[in-house]
Design a protein around this motif. Structure first.
Motif, PDB file in Angstrom:
ATOM      1  N   ALA A 126      19.289  15.088  38.387  1.00 59.61           N
ATOM      2  CA  ALA A 126      20.323  15.966  37.845  1.00 59.61           C
ATOM      3  C   ALA A 126      21.539  16.011  38.766  1.00 59.61           C
ATOM      4  O   ALA A 126      22.685  16.018  38.296  1.00 59.61           O
ATOM      5  N   SER A 127      21.310  16.047  40.069  1.00 58.09           N
ATOM      6  CA  SER A 127      22.432  16.048  41.010  1.00 58.09           C
ATOM      7  C   SER A 127      23.222  14.744  40.912  1.00 58.09           C
ATOM      8  O   SER A 127      24.459  14.750  40.982  1.00 58.09           O
ATOM      9  N   ALA A 128      22.517  13.629  40.751  1.00 60.51           N
ATOM     10  CA  ALA A 128      23.208  12.347  40.600  1.00 60.51           C
ATOM     11  C   ALA A 128      24.029  12.309  39.315  1.00 60.51           C
ATOM     12  O   ALA A 128      25.145  11.771  39.284  1.00 60.51           O
ATOM     13  N   ALA A 174      37.811   8.803  44.874  1.00 60.39           N
ATOM     14  CA  ALA A 174      37.063   9.503  43.825  1.00 60.39           C
ATOM     15  C   ALA A 174      35.591   9.598  44.177  1.00 60.39           C
ATOM     16  O   ALA A 174      34.936  10.615  43.913  1.00 60.39           O
ATOM     17  N   LEU A 175      35.037   8.544  44.784  1.00 62.20           N
ATOM     18  CA  LEU A 175      33.627   8.581  45.183  1.00 62.20           C
ATOM     19  C   LEU A 175      33.379   9.668  46.226  1.00 62.20           C
ATOM     20  O   LEU A 175      32.381  10.396  46.161  1.00 62.20           O
ATOM     21  N   ARG A 176      34.295   9.793  47.168  1.00 59.46           N
ATOM     22  CA  ARG A 176      34.110  10.804  48.212  1.00 59.46           C
ATOM     23  C   ARG A 176      34.353  12.209  47.678  1.00 59.46           C
ATOM     24  O   ARG A 176      33.626  13.145  48.029  1.00 59.46           O
ATOM     25  N   SER A 177      35.372  12.373  46.846  1.00 58.20           N
ATOM     26  CA  SER A 177      35.704  13.710  46.346  1.00 58.20           C
ATOM     27  C   SER A 177      34.689  14.229  45.342  1.00 58.20           C
ATOM     28  O   SER A 177      34.667  15.436  45.058  1.00 58.20           O
ATOM     29  N   ALA A 178      33.873  13.336  44.773  1.00 62.76           N
ATOM     30  CA  ALA A 178      32.884  13.769  43.780  1.00 62.76           C
ATOM     31  C   ALA A 178      31.729  14.535  44.404  1.00 62.76           C
ATOM     32  O   ALA A 178      31.000  15.229  43.690  1.00 62.76           O
ATOM     33  N   PHE A 179      31.553  14.431  45.708  1.00 59.19           N
ATOM     34  CA  PHE A 179      30.484  15.170  46.379  1.00 59.19           C
ATOM     35  C   PHE A 179      30.893  16.629  46.550  1.00 59.19           C
ATOM     36  O   PHE A 179      32.041  16.934  46.839  1.00 59.19           O
ATOM     37  N   ARG A 180      29.944  17.538  46.348  1.00 56.12           N
ATOM     38  CA  ARG A 180      30.175  18.967  46.492  1.00 56.12           C
ATOM     39  C   ARG A 180      29.153  19.550  47.464  1.00 56.12           C
ATOM     40  O   ARG A 180      27.969  19.201  47.420  1.00 56.12           O
ATOM     41  N   PRO A 181      29.573  20.470  48.332  1.00 57.46           N
ATOM     42  CA  PRO A 181      28.602  21.102  49.236  1.00 57.46           C
ATOM     43  C   PRO A 181      27.660  22.023  48.458  1.00 57.46           C
ATOM     44  O   PRO A 181      28.008  22.576  47.420  1.00 57.46           O
ATOM     45  N   LEU A 182      26.467  22.172  48.977  1.00 57.38           N
ATOM     46  CA  LEU A 182      25.452  22.993  48.323  1.00 57.38           C
ATOM     47  C   LEU A 182      25.707  24.470  48.615  1.00 57.38           C
ATOM     48  O   LEU A 182      25.782  24.885  49.773  1.00 57.38           O
TER      49      LEU A 182
END
Length: 241
Positions: free
Chosen positions: A200-202, A53-61
């Motif tokens: 905001a990104s966090a 879940a920690l890894r999948s929560a990141f989204r490319p810009l």
């Protein structure tokens, strides 16, 4: 003859009740089957691991796509809600600061106004409260929402710096001069947009992490069908009285 007629009527009523019981039983069975089919067709999503879940929560810009969505971002509550909070906090702080001296005692209203100023306006390192609300509620481009909120907070901070005595902001150690006022206002414009975009990104990442860690928390449980209730045995009820 009378006894034979009563026997025929009793037998007719018994057959009628048997037919109704069969109909109710078939309806209940169909409802249970439909409920079972619906529950099987929508199985609960498996819970992923915390690391996944920690890894999948990141989204490319998506820089170009985020800029194209700017008009929609400006009318969404994730922007104008914190923006109104920032402006209201600025007006309240400037209004209550008029006439205050270093010896003026602090009260509950002033404490709340100063707390709102720190959460929505103070740009060093960022207006954390406004940026977190904007990022957590943004549908996309949370960094851009935070950037806009940071620019607005820096502008409001500049207004406060030029309108309020410096001891209310930085204590009695700082003397209010045009040079210090310009310096602090410039620092606000340099730091607040970047810090607010990061906050905001966090917040947006944290929201995605919560949704991925518990994917079934927003799903409704299937309703269980109520058991069918018949009329009962009329002859047995009459004999039991």
């Amino acid at each position: 003859m009378a006894r034979a007629k009563r026997t025929d009527r009793t037998e007719a009523r018994r057959r009628n009740r048997a037919e109704q019981a069969d109909i109710v039983g078939d309806t209940g069975s169909a409802a249970v089957a439909m409920g079972g089919t619906a529950s099987k067709s929508a199985p609960a999503a498996p819970r992923p691991s915390i690391i996944g879940a920690l890894r999948s929560a990141f989204r490319p810009l998506d820089f170009k796509g985020d800029l194209r969505s700017l008009p929609r971002l400006l009318v969404h509550w994730s922007f104008w809600g914190p923006a109104l909070g920032t402006i209201a906090s600025t007006v309240l702080f400037v209004t209550l600061a008029q006439g205050r001296t270093p010896t003026t005692p602090s009260d509950t209203v002033w404490a709340l106004a100063f707390f709102a100023f720190q959460m929505f306006v103070f740009p060093l390192p960022a207006p954390a409260g406004a940026a977190f609300i904007g990022g957590f509620g943004a549908r996309r481009a949370s960094w851009l929402v935070g950037l806009l909120i940071g620019v607005l907070a820096a502008a409001c901070f500049a207004v406060i710096v030029y309108s309020v005595p410096s001891f209310l902001l930085f204590g009695t150690a700082v003397t209010s001069t045009p040079a210090t006022q310009q310096s602090y206002a410039l620092q606000g414009f340099l730091v607040a947009p970047l810090g607010s975009a990061l906050f905001a990104s966090a917040a947006a990442w944290y929201k995605r992490f919560l949704n991925l860690a518990n994917p079934n928390r927003n799903q409704r449980k299937p309703s269980q069908p109520k058991p069918a209730q018949g009329r009962g045995n009329i002859t047995r009820d009459r004999l039991s009285r």
